[in-house]
Design a protein around this motif. Structure first.
Motif, PDB file in Angstrom:
ATOM      1  N   ALA A 170       0.950  -1.277   0.103  1.00 60.05           N
ATOM      2  CA  ALA A 170      -0.076  -0.104   0.032  1.00 60.05           C
ATOM      3  C   ALA A 170       0.749   1.219  -0.032  1.00 60.05           C
ATOM      4  O   ALA A 170       0.517   2.080  -0.738  1.00 60.05           O
ATOM      5  N   LEU A 171       1.985   1.320   0.580  1.00 57.94           N
ATOM      6  CA  LEU A 171       2.892   2.468   0.689  1.00 57.94           C
ATOM      7  C   LEU A 171       3.615   2.456  -0.785  1.00 57.94           C
ATOM      8  O   LEU A 171       3.805   3.671  -1.077  1.00 57.94           O
ATOM      9  N   VAL A 172       3.695   1.445  -1.420  1.00 52.08           N
ATOM     10  CA  VAL A 172       4.565   1.619  -2.640  1.00 52.08           C
ATOM     11  C   VAL A 172       3.415   2.088  -3.659  1.00 52.08           C
ATOM     12  O   VAL A 172       3.833   3.127  -4.496  1.00 52.08           O
ATOM     13  N   ALA A 173       2.112   1.810  -3.346  1.00 51.05           N
ATOM     14  CA  ALA A 173       1.021   2.361  -4.256  1.00 51.05           C
ATOM     15  C   ALA A 173       0.797   3.593  -4.105  1.00 51.05           C
ATOM     16  O   ALA A 173       0.696   4.630  -5.007  1.00 51.05           O
ATOM     17  N   LEU A 174       0.981   4.001  -2.872  1.00 48.81           N
ATOM     18  CA  LEU A 174       0.735   5.640  -2.680  1.00 48.81           C
ATOM     19  C   LEU A 174       2.090   6.429  -3.236  1.00 48.81           C
ATOM     20  O   LEU A 174       1.730   7.353  -3.653  1.00 48.81           O
ATOM     21  N   ALA A 175       2.985   5.772  -3.031  1.00 49.63           N
ATOM     22  CA  ALA A 175       4.557   6.554  -3.388  1.00 49.63           C
ATOM     23  C   ALA A 175       4.369   6.647  -4.989  1.00 49.63           C
ATOM     24  O   ALA A 175       4.720   7.615  -5.483  1.00 49.63           O
ATOM     25  N   ARG A 176       3.780   5.633  -5.563  1.00 46.29           N
ATOM     26  CA  ARG A 176       3.695   5.430  -7.056  1.00 46.29           C
ATOM     27  C   ARG A 176       2.846   6.741  -7.475  1.00 46.29           C
ATOM     28  O   ARG A 176       3.103   7.478  -8.584  1.00 46.29           O
ATOM     29  N   LYS A 177       1.598   6.967  -6.789  1.00 47.59           N
ATOM     30  CA  LYS A 177       0.480   8.008  -6.954  1.00 47.59           C
ATOM     31  C   LYS A 177       1.313   9.335  -6.797  1.00 47.59           C
ATOM     32  O   LYS A 177       1.052  10.267  -7.561  1.00 47.59           O
ATOM     33  N   VAL A 178       1.909   9.472  -5.872  1.00 45.92           N
ATOM     34  CA  VAL A 178       2.703  10.648  -5.709  1.00 45.92           C
ATOM     35  C   VAL A 178       3.656  11.107  -6.860  1.00 45.92           C
ATOM     36  O   VAL A 178       3.946  12.288  -7.144  1.00 45.92           O
ATOM     37  N   ALA A 179       4.355  10.103  -7.111  1.00 48.54           N
ATOM     38  CA  ALA A 179       5.513  10.403  -8.173  1.00 48.54           C
ATOM     39  C   ALA A 179       4.818  10.591  -9.452  1.00 48.54           C
ATOM     40  O   ALA A 179       5.251  11.443 -10.250  1.00 48.54           O
ATOM     41  N   ASP A 180       3.603  10.113  -9.682  1.00 41.21           N
ATOM     42  CA  ASP A 180       2.981  10.457 -10.997  1.00 41.21           C
ATOM     43  C   ASP A 180       2.577  11.728 -11.065  1.00 41.21           C
ATOM     44  O   ASP A 180       2.680  12.615 -11.969  1.00 41.21           O
ATOM     45  N   GLU A 181       2.002  12.244  -9.764  1.00 36.04           N
ATOM     46  CA  GLU A 181       1.525  13.636  -9.756  1.00 36.04           C
ATOM     47  C   GLU A 181       2.392  14.783  -9.880  1.00 36.04           C
ATOM     48  O   GLU A 181       2.497  15.599 -10.570  1.00 36.04           O
ATOM     49  N   HIS A 182       3.643  14.329  -9.412  1.00 35.04           N
ATOM     50  CA  HIS A 182       5.067  15.019  -9.466  1.00 35.04           C
ATOM     51  C   HIS A 182       5.271  15.130 -11.029  1.00 35.04           C
ATOM     52  O   HIS A 182       5.681  16.341 -11.466  1.00 35.04           O
ATOM     53  N   ARG A 183       5.511  14.267 -11.672  1.00 33.97           N
ATOM     54  CA  ARG A 183       5.861  14.088 -13.238  1.00 33.97           C
ATOM     55  C   ARG A 183       4.826  14.933 -13.822  1.00 33.97           C
ATOM     56  O   ARG A 183       5.397  15.684 -14.695  1.00 33.97           O
ATOM     57  N   ALA A 184       3.567  14.944 -13.483  1.00 34.92           N
ATOM     58  CA  ALA A 184       2.651  15.539 -14.417  1.00 34.92           C
ATOM     59  C   ALA A 184       2.710  17.053 -14.146  1.00 34.92           C
ATOM     60  O   ALA A 184       2.559  17.786 -15.113  1.00 34.92           O
ATOM     61  N   ARG A 185       3.175  17.401 -12.752  1.00 39.52           N
ATOM     62  CA  ARG A 185       3.120  18.805 -12.605  1.00 39.52           C
ATOM     63  C   ARG A 185       4.618  19.523 -12.817  1.00 39.52           C
ATOM     64  O   ARG A 185       4.198  20.496 -13.540  1.00 39.52           O
ATOM     65  N   THR A 186       5.661  18.684 -12.732  1.00 42.03           N
ATOM     66  CA  THR A 186       6.898  19.365 -13.095  1.00 42.03           C
ATOM     67  C   THR A 186       7.415  18.931 -14.350  1.00 42.03           C
ATOM     68  O   THR A 186       8.322  19.368 -15.017  1.00 42.03           O
ATOM     69  N   GLY A 187       7.111  17.706 -14.880  1.00 42.76           N
ATOM     70  CA  GLY A 187       7.666  17.195 -16.008  1.00 42.76           C
ATOM     71  C   GLY A 187       8.652  16.274 -15.733  1.00 42.76           C
ATOM     72  O   GLY A 187       9.663  16.137 -16.721  1.00 42.76           O
ATOM     73  N   THR A 188       9.222  16.224 -14.390  1.00 40.69           N
ATOM     74  CA  THR A 188      10.498  15.642 -14.155  1.00 40.69           C
ATOM     75  C   THR A 188      10.094  14.406 -13.186  1.00 40.69           C
ATOM     76  O   THR A 188       9.330  14.526 -12.286  1.00 40.69           O
ATOM     77  N   PRO A 189      10.801  13.339 -13.186  1.00 43.57           N
ATOM     78  CA  PRO A 189      10.807  12.447 -12.228  1.00 43.57           C
ATOM     79  C   PRO A 189      11.074  12.841 -10.858  1.00 43.57           C
ATOM     80  O   PRO A 189      11.789  13.998 -10.418  1.00 43.57           O
ATOM     81  N   ILE A 190      10.274  12.332  -9.822  1.00 43.71           N
ATOM     82  CA  ILE A 190      10.531  12.659  -8.459  1.00 43.71           C
ATOM     83  C   ILE A 190      11.669  12.147  -7.773  1.00 43.71           C
ATOM     84  O   ILE A 190      12.117  11.048  -8.130  1.00 43.71           O
ATOM     85  N   ASP A 191      12.409  13.141  -6.995  1.00 44.48           N
ATOM     86  CA  ASP A 191      13.734  12.676  -6.513  1.00 44.48           C
ATOM     87  C   ASP A 191      13.418  12.149  -5.094  1.00 44.48           C
ATOM     88  O   ASP A 191      12.366  12.106  -4.476  1.00 44.48           O
ATOM     89  N   THR A 192      14.334  11.267  -4.381  1.00 43.46           N
ATOM     90  CA  THR A 192      14.318  10.586  -3.240  1.00 43.46           C
ATOM     91  C   THR A 192      13.913  11.459  -1.967  1.00 43.46           C
ATOM     92  O   THR A 192      12.851  11.030  -1.053  1.00 43.46           O
ATOM     93  N   SER A 193      14.541  12.617  -1.932  1.00 43.11           N
ATOM     94  CA  SER A 193      14.581  13.642  -0.834  1.00 43.11           C
ATOM     95  C   SER A 193      12.813  14.137  -0.792  1.00 43.11           C
ATOM     96  O   SER A 193      12.188  14.437   0.192  1.00 43.11           O
ATOM     97  N   THR A 194      12.474  14.361  -2.142  1.00 43.51           N
ATOM     98  CA  THR A 194      11.042  15.030  -2.123  1.00 43.51           C
ATOM     99  C   THR A 194      10.050  13.932  -1.929  1.00 43.51           C
ATOM    100  O   THR A 194       8.930  14.227  -1.310  1.00 43.51           O
ATOM    101  N   LEU A 195      10.551  12.718  -2.310  1.00 45.05           N
ATOM    102  CA  LEU A 195       9.548  11.511  -1.933  1.00 45.05           C
ATOM    103  C   LEU A 195       9.412  11.256  -0.464  1.00 45.05           C
ATOM    104  O   LEU A 195       8.315  10.880   0.108  1.00 45.05           O
ATOM    105  N   ARG A 196      10.572  11.422   0.152  1.00 46.07           N
ATOM    106  CA  ARG A 196      10.574  11.137   1.617  1.00 46.07           C
ATOM    107  C   ARG A 196       9.853  12.220   2.484  1.00 46.07           C
ATOM    108  O   ARG A 196       8.859  11.967   3.194  1.00 46.07           O
ATOM    109  N   ALA A 197       9.892  13.386   1.944  1.00 46.25           N
ATOM    110  CA  ALA A 197       9.265  14.646   2.403  1.00 46.25           C
ATOM    111  C   ALA A 197       7.761  14.358   2.172  1.00 46.25           C
ATOM    112  O   ALA A 197       6.885  14.986   3.065  1.00 46.25           O
ATOM    113  N   ARG A 198       7.098  14.133   1.030  1.00 46.92           N
ATOM    114  CA  ARG A 198       5.868  13.866   0.915  1.00 46.92           C
ATOM    115  C   ARG A 198       5.223  12.613   1.612  1.00 46.92           C
ATOM    116  O   ARG A 198       4.021  12.709   1.942  1.00 46.92           O
ATOM    117  N   LEU A 199       5.944  11.680   1.714  1.00 44.00           N
ATOM    118  CA  LEU A 199       5.563  10.390   2.327  1.00 44.00           C
ATOM    119  C   LEU A 199       5.736  10.609   3.903  1.00 44.00           C
ATOM    120  O   LEU A 199       4.759   9.883   4.779  1.00 44.00           O
TER     121      LEU A 199
END
Length: 214
Positions: A170-199
């Motif tokens: 479930a945490l992987v699925a949530l992280a994938r959703k956060v990464a997809d939103e970040h790519r759609a908004r910024t056009g770049t893959p999400i980095d580890t620091s941002t992923l840690r902060a968001r989760l």
């Protein structure tokens, strides 16, 4: 129930007889010296207790000078009363000096008993031995003094990555959703620091999740 046999100790019987006679002589002398009533009976008790206290000090202490002193004082009082009542003195006309000795005996007995009961023996003197500190010998091969170090278990590194199988799906699925939103908004893959902060997870766990998102 079988009765226990009674064994008569001749030495103990002799000691009791001698103590009773000495007790009676001290009582008679105190009574003749003007100490009537219960006071005459208290004198032999005082003499015997002082003798017992002095004997205990002699048996249990290294400082025996005080013990011998008060033992001889009590013995002199007891022996003097025994001799005085043997007819050497007229108990109907006791001299003044004997009346003074009998009247002053309570103070002497109190002083002796107090010193014997509360006086502490001289403690054994500990010789003044200098403290010697021996330094460790230098290492013959390296020429250095070996250092003493405590063997501590090695600490686990904080950046140790948990196994990917330990990450909840479930945490992987949530992280994938956060990464997809970040790519759609910024056009770049999400980095580890941002992923840690968001989760809101520790960095080692965020790194383990990032490996599953790639």
């Amino acid at each position: 129930m079988r009765a226990l046999p009674v064994r008569v100790d001749a030495v103990l019987v002799q000691a009791l007889i001698a103590a009773a006679l000495s007790f009676a002589h001290l009582h008679d002398l105190a009574s003749a010296a003007g100490q009537d009533g219960w006071k005459a009976w208290a004198y032999p008790v005082s003499v015997d207790l002082l003798m017992v206290a002095a004997w205990r000090r002699l048996r249990s202490s290294e400082a025996k000078a005080a013990g011998w002193c008060w033992f001889l004082v009590a013995l002199t009082a007891s022996l003097g009363a025994n001799v005085a009542t043997a007819g050497l003195l007229d108990l109907d006309d006791v001299p003044a000096w004997l009346r003074i000795l009998v009247a002053g005996w309570p103070a002497v007995a109190f002083l002796g008993g107090t010193l014997l009961a509360h006086g502490s023996p001289n403690p054994a003197r500990v010789p003044d031995t200098p403290l010697t500190v021996t330094a460790p010998e230098p290492n013959a091969e390296e020429g250095e003094t070996p250092a003493v170090a405590a063997e501590l278990p090695a600490a686990e590194p904080e950046s140790a990555l948990p196994s990917p199988s330990m990450v909840p799906p479930a945490l992987v699925a949530l992280a994938r959703k956060v990464a997809d939103e970040h790519r759609a908004r910024t056009g770049t893959p999400i980095d580890t620091s941002t992923l840690r902060a968001r989760l809101g997870v520790p960095m080692p766990l965020a790194e383990a999740i990032a490996t599953q998102l790639t």
